[in-house]
Design a protein around this motif. Structure first.
Motif, PDB file in Angstrom:
ATOM      1  N   ALA A  91      -7.211  12.882 -11.342  1.00 32.60           N
ATOM      2  CA  ALA A  91      -6.504  12.597 -12.593  1.00 32.60           C
ATOM      3  C   ALA A  91      -5.191  13.371 -12.679  1.00 32.60           C
ATOM      4  O   ALA A  91      -4.194  12.856 -13.205  1.00 32.60           O
ATOM      5  CB  ALA A  91      -7.394  12.951 -13.792  1.00 32.60           C
ATOM      6  N   PHE A  92      -5.174  14.595 -12.156  1.00 35.45           N
ATOM      7  CA  PHE A  92      -3.944  15.394 -12.218  1.00 35.45           C
ATOM      8  C   PHE A  92      -2.830  14.750 -11.401  1.00 35.45           C
ATOM      9  O   PHE A  92      -1.688  14.645 -11.863  1.00 35.45           O
ATOM     10  CB  PHE A  92      -4.206  16.810 -11.728  1.00 35.45           C
ATOM     11  CG  PHE A  92      -2.979  17.683 -11.748  1.00 35.45           C
ATOM     12  CD1 PHE A  92      -2.367  18.017 -12.947  1.00 35.45           C
ATOM     13  CD2 PHE A  92      -2.435  18.166 -10.570  1.00 35.45           C
ATOM     14  CE1 PHE A  92      -1.230  18.813 -12.976  1.00 35.45           C
ATOM     15  CE2 PHE A  92      -1.307  18.954 -10.584  1.00 35.45           C
ATOM     16  CZ  PHE A  92      -0.698  19.280 -11.791  1.00 35.45           C
ATOM     17  N   VAL A  93      -3.157  14.319 -10.187  1.00 35.41           N
ATOM     18  CA  VAL A  93      -2.149  13.664  -9.345  1.00 35.41           C
ATOM     19  C   VAL A  93      -1.637  12.387 -10.023  1.00 35.41           C
ATOM     20  O   VAL A  93      -0.425  12.135 -10.079  1.00 35.41           O
ATOM     21  CB  VAL A  93      -2.731  13.333  -7.955  1.00 35.41           C
ATOM     22  CG1 VAL A  93      -1.742  12.494  -7.143  1.00 35.41           C
ATOM     23  CG2 VAL A  93      -3.084  14.615  -7.210  1.00 35.41           C
ATOM     24  N   LEU A  94      -2.560  11.605 -10.559  1.00 36.65           N
ATOM     25  CA  LEU A  94      -2.195  10.332 -11.186  1.00 36.65           C
ATOM     26  C   LEU A  94      -1.368  10.554 -12.451  1.00 36.65           C
ATOM     27  O   LEU A  94      -0.323   9.911 -12.653  1.00 36.65           O
ATOM     28  CB  LEU A  94      -3.471   9.552 -11.518  1.00 36.65           C
ATOM     29  CG  LEU A  94      -3.279   8.143 -12.092  1.00 36.65           C
ATOM     30  CD1 LEU A  94      -2.613   7.241 -11.062  1.00 36.65           C
ATOM     31  CD2 LEU A  94      -4.633   7.565 -12.518  1.00 36.65           C
ATOM     32  N   THR A  95      -1.816  11.471 -13.317  1.00 38.02           N
ATOM     33  CA  THR A  95      -1.118  11.681 -14.591  1.00 38.02           C
ATOM     34  C   THR A  95       0.209  12.410 -14.407  1.00 38.02           C
ATOM     35  O   THR A  95       1.152  12.185 -15.163  1.00 38.02           O
ATOM     36  CB  THR A  95      -2.006  12.463 -15.576  1.00 38.02           C
ATOM     37  OG1 THR A  95      -2.411  13.713 -14.982  1.00 38.02           O
ATOM     38  CG2 THR A  95      -3.239  11.660 -15.938  1.00 38.02           C
ATOM     39  N   LEU A  96       0.292  13.272 -13.387  1.00 36.18           N
ATOM     40  CA  LEU A  96       1.569  13.931 -13.119  1.00 36.18           C
ATOM     41  C   LEU A  96       2.606  12.907 -12.661  1.00 36.18           C
ATOM     42  O   LEU A  96       3.782  12.969 -13.068  1.00 36.18           O
ATOM     43  CB  LEU A  96       1.396  15.021 -12.066  1.00 36.18           C
ATOM     44  CG  LEU A  96       2.614  15.933 -11.824  1.00 36.18           C
ATOM     45  CD1 LEU A  96       2.938  16.732 -13.083  1.00 36.18           C
ATOM     46  CD2 LEU A  96       2.352  16.869 -10.650  1.00 36.18           C
ATOM     47  N   ALA A  97       2.166  11.954 -11.835  1.00 37.57           N
ATOM     48  CA  ALA A  97       3.068  10.880 -11.410  1.00 37.57           C
ATOM     49  C   ALA A  97       3.491  10.028 -12.603  1.00 37.57           C
ATOM     50  O   ALA A  97       4.666   9.643 -12.727  1.00 37.57           O
ATOM     51  CB  ALA A  97       2.383  10.014 -10.353  1.00 37.57           C
ATOM     52  N   ALA A  98       2.535   9.740 -13.488  1.00 36.50           N
ATOM     53  CA  ALA A  98       2.861   8.965 -14.691  1.00 36.50           C
ATOM     54  C   ALA A  98       3.806   9.736 -15.600  1.00 36.50           C
ATOM     55  O   ALA A  98       4.716   9.159 -16.215  1.00 36.50           O
ATOM     56  CB  ALA A  98       1.577   8.609 -15.443  1.00 36.50           C
ATOM     57  N   LEU A  99       3.592  11.048 -15.680  1.00 36.17           N
ATOM     58  CA  LEU A  99       4.467  11.890 -16.497  1.00 36.17           C
ATOM     59  C   LEU A  99       5.899  11.851 -15.962  1.00 36.17           C
ATOM     60  O   LEU A  99       6.864  11.738 -16.729  1.00 36.17           O
ATOM     61  CB  LEU A  99       3.940  13.328 -16.504  1.00 36.17           C
ATOM     62  CG  LEU A  99       4.548  14.300 -17.528  1.00 36.17           C
ATOM     63  CD1 LEU A  99       4.197  13.880 -18.941  1.00 36.17           C
ATOM     64  CD2 LEU A  99       4.040  15.719 -17.265  1.00 36.17           C
ATOM     65  N   ALA A 100       6.030  11.931 -14.644  1.00 34.75           N
ATOM     66  CA  ALA A 100       7.360  11.845 -14.023  1.00 34.75           C
ATOM     67  C   ALA A 100       7.972  10.465 -14.241  1.00 34.75           C
ATOM     68  O   ALA A 100       9.193  10.338 -14.422  1.00 34.75           O
ATOM     69  CB  ALA A 100       7.262  12.162 -12.534  1.00 34.75           C
ATOM     70  N   ALA A 101       7.121   9.427 -14.262  1.00 36.57           N
ATOM     71  CA  ALA A 101       7.627   8.065 -14.437  1.00 36.57           C
ATOM     72  C   ALA A 101       8.254   7.861 -15.811  1.00 36.57           C
ATOM     73  O   ALA A 101       9.126   6.983 -15.972  1.00 36.57           O
ATOM     74  CB  ALA A 101       6.494   7.061 -14.224  1.00 36.57           C
ATOM     75  N   THR A 102       7.832   8.631 -16.797  1.00 35.50           N
ATOM     76  CA  THR A 102       8.420   8.480 -18.135  1.00 35.50           C
ATOM     77  C   THR A 102       9.919   8.758 -18.119  1.00 35.50           C
ATOM     78  O   THR A 102      10.664   8.217 -18.947  1.00 35.50           O
ATOM     79  CB  THR A 102       7.755   9.428 -19.156  1.00 35.50           C
ATOM     80  OG1 THR A 102       7.943  10.796 -18.740  1.00 35.50           O
ATOM     81  CG2 THR A 102       6.266   9.147 -19.277  1.00 35.50           C
ATOM     82  N   LEU A 103      10.369   9.601 -17.190  1.00 33.99           N
ATOM     83  CA  LEU A 103      11.798   9.934 -17.121  1.00 33.99           C
ATOM     84  C   LEU A 103      12.623   8.755 -16.620  1.00 33.99           C
ATOM     85  O   LEU A 103      13.838   8.708 -16.851  1.00 33.99           O
ATOM     86  CB  LEU A 103      12.013  11.141 -16.197  1.00 33.99           C
ATOM     87  CG  LEU A 103      11.256  12.414 -16.562  1.00 33.99           C
ATOM     88  CD1 LEU A 103      11.497  13.494 -15.518  1.00 33.99           C
ATOM     89  CD2 LEU A 103      11.652  12.906 -17.944  1.00 33.99           C
ATOM     90  N   VAL A 104      11.948   7.814 -15.940  1.00 33.71           N
ATOM     91  CA  VAL A 104      12.651   6.674 -15.336  1.00 33.71           C
ATOM     92  C   VAL A 104      12.420   5.391 -16.123  1.00 33.71           C
ATOM     93  O   VAL A 104      13.372   4.666 -16.456  1.00 33.71           O
ATOM     94  CB  VAL A 104      12.210   6.474 -13.875  1.00 33.71           C
ATOM     95  CG1 VAL A 104      12.945   5.300 -13.241  1.00 33.71           C
ATOM     96  CG2 VAL A 104      12.426   7.746 -13.068  1.00 33.71           C
ATOM     97  N   ILE A 105      11.160   5.112 -16.436  1.00 34.61           N
ATOM     98  CA  ILE A 105      10.825   3.842 -17.091  1.00 34.61           C
ATOM     99  C   ILE A 105      10.302   4.029 -18.502  1.00 34.61           C
ATOM    100  O   ILE A 105       9.927   3.054 -19.153  1.00 34.61           O
ATOM    101  CB  ILE A 105       9.789   3.056 -16.256  1.00 34.61           C
ATOM    102  CG1 ILE A 105       8.472   3.854 -16.146  1.00 34.61           C
ATOM    103  CG2 ILE A 105      10.323   2.725 -14.884  1.00 34.61           C
ATOM    104  CD1 ILE A 105       7.342   3.089 -15.482  1.00 34.61           C
TER     105      ILE A 105
END
Length: 376
Positions: A91-105
């Motif tokens: 979950a940490f790997v997945l949610t960290l990637a999603a968190l980073a994605a907020t900066l783009v999309i």
């Protein structure tokens, strides 16, 4: 007439769960969820009317979020310690990637990018990254003690820096502060030298000062808290009006008037609605319920010998308690304004699902296991 019970000799999955989980914590969480539904029913119709939707629009959506949340919390609480650790890492790997994605999309709302669209829904990844991060950090700190050559402390620091760096870029200073407090408490429990603890506290102070100097919205909230004449304090003023209107016993269910003009009455300021309609006595009962859950689970963790369970569990309890404290403190004008939900009470799909995820892991970690004094 028969009643549905589990015998202590019941070896089914649910039977073993019932006799090993902290049943008092489960009961308290159930009461909290019921109170949340009642308060959503009290607070949300006025908000729905203001935006021109069906009066029970938010109630139905909250129930729709609540069903999978309860199911997820129950399923996760069935897991053993190793399964919880693996789930948190994934979950940490997945949610960290999603968190980073907020900066783009991510959709920009009020100058911040905190939400991403998933089909017809909007998800706030920061809500999910908090419990995942704290469990992963607890594992890294525990491995540091078990294996002196393992760089668990350094990896925990790197994970923390990755999370707060993205949060600050969104920007979300409030969540950054909450994550920092959770992680700092975890480091303290892990027995880091006091020199390091004080150094980290100093860095946190520098961070707060930096946030005040560099982020205008942070400075504005602090200024308005210290000096109400420095800017608009409409939300907090109406919140205090709601508490004053409710008095000791409240105006009664559905009889509140201030809630009709209180922004975010169903989310960030739902505690004020509780004060207006059910009074100070009900608010105190809510505070005591939160305190009971926190103290009950901390007492359970005090009996634990597994360092991973202690560190991860303490961090999760800290998140739950601090989030409730911050929300209620803002409602009572004891803290600067910060948009943060009241756990299991405020309306919100991301918050509800993320809290169920975190509390499911906490219930799993706090279950009685062989060698911990039998059944509880």
């Amino acid at each position: 007439m028969t009643t549905f019970t589990f015998a202590r000799t019941d070896n089914s999955v649910v039977g073993r769960w019932w006799w090993t989980v902290d049943r008092w914590a489960v009961i308290a969480l159930t009461l909290l969820i019921i109170m949340g539904l009642v308060l959503t029913l009290a607070a949300s119709p006025a908000v729905a009317e203001r935006i021109g939707v069906d009066p029970f629009h938010f109630v139905r959506r909250q129930v729709a979020f609540l069903v999978p949340s309860i199911a997820a919390m129950f399923v996760i609480s069935l897991m053993n310690v190793d399964q919880v650790r693996r789930l948190a890492c994934f979950a940490f790997v997945l949610t960290l990637a999603a968190l980073a994605a907020t900066l783009v999309i991510g959709a920009e709302i009020k100058g911040s990018r905190r939400w991403i669209g998933v089909g017809s829904l909007s998800v706030q990844p920061s809500e999910f990254v908090k419990p995942a991060f704290i469990v992963v950090s607890g594992w890294l700190l525990a491995e540091r003690q078990r294996h002196p050559g393992f760089p668990g402390g350094i990896l925990s620091v790197l994970a923390y820096l990755a999370v707060v760096a993205i949060l600050l870029m969104q920007p979300d200073f409030g969540q950054t502060l909450l994550v920092s407090m959770m992680w700092g408490t975890q480091l303290f429990v892990a027995g880091l030298p006091m020199v390091i603890v004080f150094a980290l506290a100093g860095l946190a102070t520098v961070g707060i000062v930096g946030g005040y100097l560099l982020l205008p919205h942070v400075a504005s909230r602090i200024d308005r808290f210290l000096n109400p004449e420095a800017g608009d304090t409409y939300q907090v003023d109406r919140s205090m009006d709601a508490f004053m209107s409710g008095g000791l016993w409240g105006r009664g269910p559905g009889e509140g008037t201030v809630k009709r003009i209180l922004p975010d009455a169903h989310t960030d300021f739902i505690f004020a609605v509780a004060g207006e309609e059910f009074g100070m006595i009900a608010c105190l009962a809510l505070v005591l319920l939160f305190a009971f859950i926190v103290l009950r689970l901390l007492a359970r963790l005090l009996q634990e010998t597994d360092s991973f369970v202690v560190y991860a569990g303490t961090g999760l309890v800290c998140q739950f308690g601090l989030q409730a404290f911050i929300n209620m403190g803002v409602n009572l004008h004891l803290l600067p304004a910060k948009g943060m939900t009241l756990p299991f009470i405020s309306y919100g799909g991301s918050s509800m699902l993320a809290l169920a995820f975190g509390m499911g892991m906490l219930l799993a970690l706090s279950r009685t296991r062989p060698g911990l004094g039998g059944y509880r």
